[in-house]
Each structure stands twice: as C-alpha cells, then as structure tokens.
Write a protein that holds these residues in place. Structure first.
Motif, PDB file in Angstrom:
ATOM      1  N   ALA A  66       0.831  -1.202   0.000  1.00 35.14           N
ATOM      2  CA  ALA A  66       0.000   0.000   0.000  1.00 35.14           C
ATOM      3  C   ALA A  66       0.866   1.252   0.000  1.00 35.14           C
ATOM      4  O   ALA A  66       1.956   1.265   0.567  1.00 35.14           O
ATOM      5  CB  ALA A  66      -0.917   0.001   1.220  1.00 35.14           C
ATOM      6  N   THR A  67       0.348   2.305  -0.610  1.00 38.01           N
ATOM      7  CA  THR A  67       1.058   3.588  -0.585  1.00 38.01           C
ATOM      8  C   THR A  67       0.884   4.270   0.763  1.00 38.01           C
ATOM      9  O   THR A  67       1.668   5.135   1.117  1.00 38.01           O
ATOM     10  CB  THR A  67       0.550   4.513  -1.699  1.00 38.01           C
ATOM     11  OG1 THR A  67      -0.867   4.618  -1.592  1.00 38.01           O
ATOM     12  CG2 THR A  67       0.925   3.970  -3.065  1.00 38.01           C
ATOM     13  N   PHE A  68      -0.146   3.905   1.502  1.00 37.66           N
ATOM     14  CA  PHE A  68      -0.355   4.438   2.847  1.00 37.66           C
ATOM     15  C   PHE A  68       0.383   3.547   3.825  1.00 37.66           C
ATOM     16  O   PHE A  68      -0.067   2.454   4.120  1.00 37.66           O
ATOM     17  CB  PHE A  68      -1.836   4.467   3.227  1.00 37.66           C
ATOM     18  CG  PHE A  68      -2.713   5.142   2.222  1.00 37.66           C
ATOM     19  CD1 PHE A  68      -2.490   6.460   1.858  1.00 37.66           C
ATOM     20  CD2 PHE A  68      -3.749   4.462   1.643  1.00 37.66           C
ATOM     21  CE1 PHE A  68      -3.295   7.084   0.928  1.00 37.66           C
ATOM     22  CE2 PHE A  68      -4.568   5.081   0.717  1.00 37.66           C
ATOM     23  CZ  PHE A  68      -4.341   6.392   0.356  1.00 37.66           C
ATOM     24  N   ASN A  69       1.503   4.008   4.325  1.00 38.91           N
ATOM     25  CA  ASN A  69       2.279   3.137   5.209  1.00 38.91           C
ATOM     26  C   ASN A  69       2.974   3.875   6.346  1.00 38.91           C
ATOM     27  O   ASN A  69       3.595   3.245   7.182  1.00 38.91           O
ATOM     28  CB  ASN A  69       3.312   2.352   4.403  1.00 38.91           C
ATOM     29  CG  ASN A  69       4.244   3.233   3.603  1.00 38.91           C
ATOM     30  OD1 ASN A  69       4.431   4.411   3.905  1.00 38.91           O
ATOM     31  ND2 ASN A  69       4.816   2.678   2.565  1.00 38.91           N
ATOM     32  N   ARG A  70       2.868   5.189   6.386  1.00 38.18           N
ATOM     33  CA  ARG A  70       3.562   5.948   7.414  1.00 38.18           C
ATOM     34  C   ARG A  70       3.145   5.481   8.802  1.00 38.18           C
ATOM     35  O   ARG A  70       1.960   5.364   9.096  1.00 38.18           O
ATOM     36  CB  ARG A  70       3.253   7.438   7.264  1.00 38.18           C
ATOM     37  CG  ARG A  70       4.220   8.290   8.034  1.00 38.18           C
ATOM     38  CD  ARG A  70       3.955   9.777   7.796  1.00 38.18           C
ATOM     39  NE  ARG A  70       3.823  10.357   9.108  1.00 38.18           N
ATOM     40  CZ  ARG A  70       2.681  10.739   9.653  1.00 38.18           C
ATOM     41  NH1 ARG A  70       1.576  10.683   8.992  1.00 38.18           N
ATOM     42  NH2 ARG A  70       2.649  11.222  10.862  1.00 38.18           N
ATOM     43  N   ASP A  71       4.085   5.142   9.625  1.00 38.13           N
ATOM     44  CA  ASP A  71       3.897   4.716  11.014  1.00 38.13           C
ATOM     45  C   ASP A  71       3.411   3.277  11.169  1.00 38.13           C
ATOM     46  O   ASP A  71       3.188   2.832  12.289  1.00 38.13           O
ATOM     47  CB  ASP A  71       2.948   5.647  11.790  1.00 38.13           C
ATOM     48  CG  ASP A  71       3.421   7.082  11.837  1.00 38.13           C
ATOM     49  OD1 ASP A  71       4.640   7.295  11.972  1.00 38.13           O
ATOM     50  OD2 ASP A  71       2.581   7.994  11.736  1.00 38.13           O
TER      51      ASP A  71
END
Length: 178
Positions: free
Chosen positions: A41-46
């Motif tokens: 996924a491109t959403f991966n921060r934290d």
C-alpha cells in the motif's frame, strides 16, 4: 510522499486538545502499540510492519510483464503469511492494497474480460482469507472492510472540475483543483 504526509495525517484524527495546525499522526501511529501492517500500500507511514520494503517483484510483473493480476497475488500472499504466523504477531490493523482491478480498469476499460475474470480471483482471495480467519479462531473478532475508489465506472475521459466550474461562472481560487 504526499499521501503519507497529509492524507493519513492531519484533520481526520484530530485531537480536540491539539490545534489544527499540528500534525496528528496516522491511524497506524494511533494503533502502533497494538501492531499494524501496511501491505503493498502507498499508505504506510507509522505502520509497524511495511511490506514489501522494495516491491521489485510487483514492479517487474506490473511494468515489464504487464501481469497486473500478479500484484494482487503477491499482496495477498504477504497478508496470508502474516495471518498464518503466530497469533500474538498478527497486527490489530492490516491495510492491504489490491490494485489490479483499478489498473486493469484504467488500461483496458470497465468491462474488459481480463478485468471481469480478476473479480473472480479477488472474490476467491477474500473467501480464502475468511476461511483462514475462521480456522485460526479470528473471524468473530475481525472486521473486513473492502473499499474501491471509483466503483469500476468507465473513466476513460478525465473531467477537469476547476475548468467546468469556471465555465459555469463559479469563481475558483485554487489553481490545483482537479
């Protein structure tokens, strides 16, 4: 970088005691003590677990071999490995991106046979995953949320909202609105 810096960051998870100008942290950040996973996924921060670190197999299959369906297979296999592992290592939030449907819809159209066949594959993956959750005793404590971005409508033509609104006489300040 923009998605990870802003979309899962600012106002969605606002703490009323903190000013809006202060970064709030992502959903992964808020649940970090419970374990989280971001899979293909491109959403991966934290996220506690981000896999893959470098998606070379996915890039090769997608951009060189044009085997877009393999992208979902790789992502699903990564998810399955996590959930087949030790129960205490399974994250409380797993975000997995199955992008092939979107890629195929954009490239081949909303009614392409290859796309429609891949819906069957995705359906089997979901059924297989649910069976794994039941087998491991996790199904009754699991929410499975499935989301798409444009409902598989044929979007071969782009619509420029800003230009359309200006044409209709609406004053627009933003130059970046699309």
């Amino acid at each position: 970088k923009i998605m990870n810096a802003d979309l899962l960051n600012r106002y969605q998870l606002n703490d009323p005691k903190t000013p809006y100008t202060t970064t709030q942290g992502s959903l992964f950040d808020h649940l970090s003590d419970l374990g989280t996973a971001s899979i293909y996924a491109t959403f991966n921060r934290d996220a506690t677990l981000q896999t893959p670190k470098l998606p070379l197999r996915a890039a090769w299959n997608t951009f060189v071999l044009h085997n877009h369906e393999m992208l979902d297979t790789l992502a699903y296999n990564a998810l399955k490995r996590i959930y087949e592992g030790p129960i205490n290592k399974i994250p409380h939030l797993s975000f997995i991106a199955l992008l092939s449907i979107d890629i195929l819809a954009h490239q081949e159209g909303a009614h392409a046979p290859r796309l429609l066949n891949h819906f069957t594959t995705i359906d089997r993956m979901i059924g297989d995953f649910w069976a794994l959750l039941e087998k491991r005793g996790l199904a009754n404590n699991t929410y499975l949320v499935i989301v798409g971005d444009h409902g598989n409508h044929d979007i071969s033509e782009r619509s420029y909202l800003r230009e359309r609104l200006i044409k209709e006489g609406v004053a627009i300040r933003s130059r970046h609105m699309r």
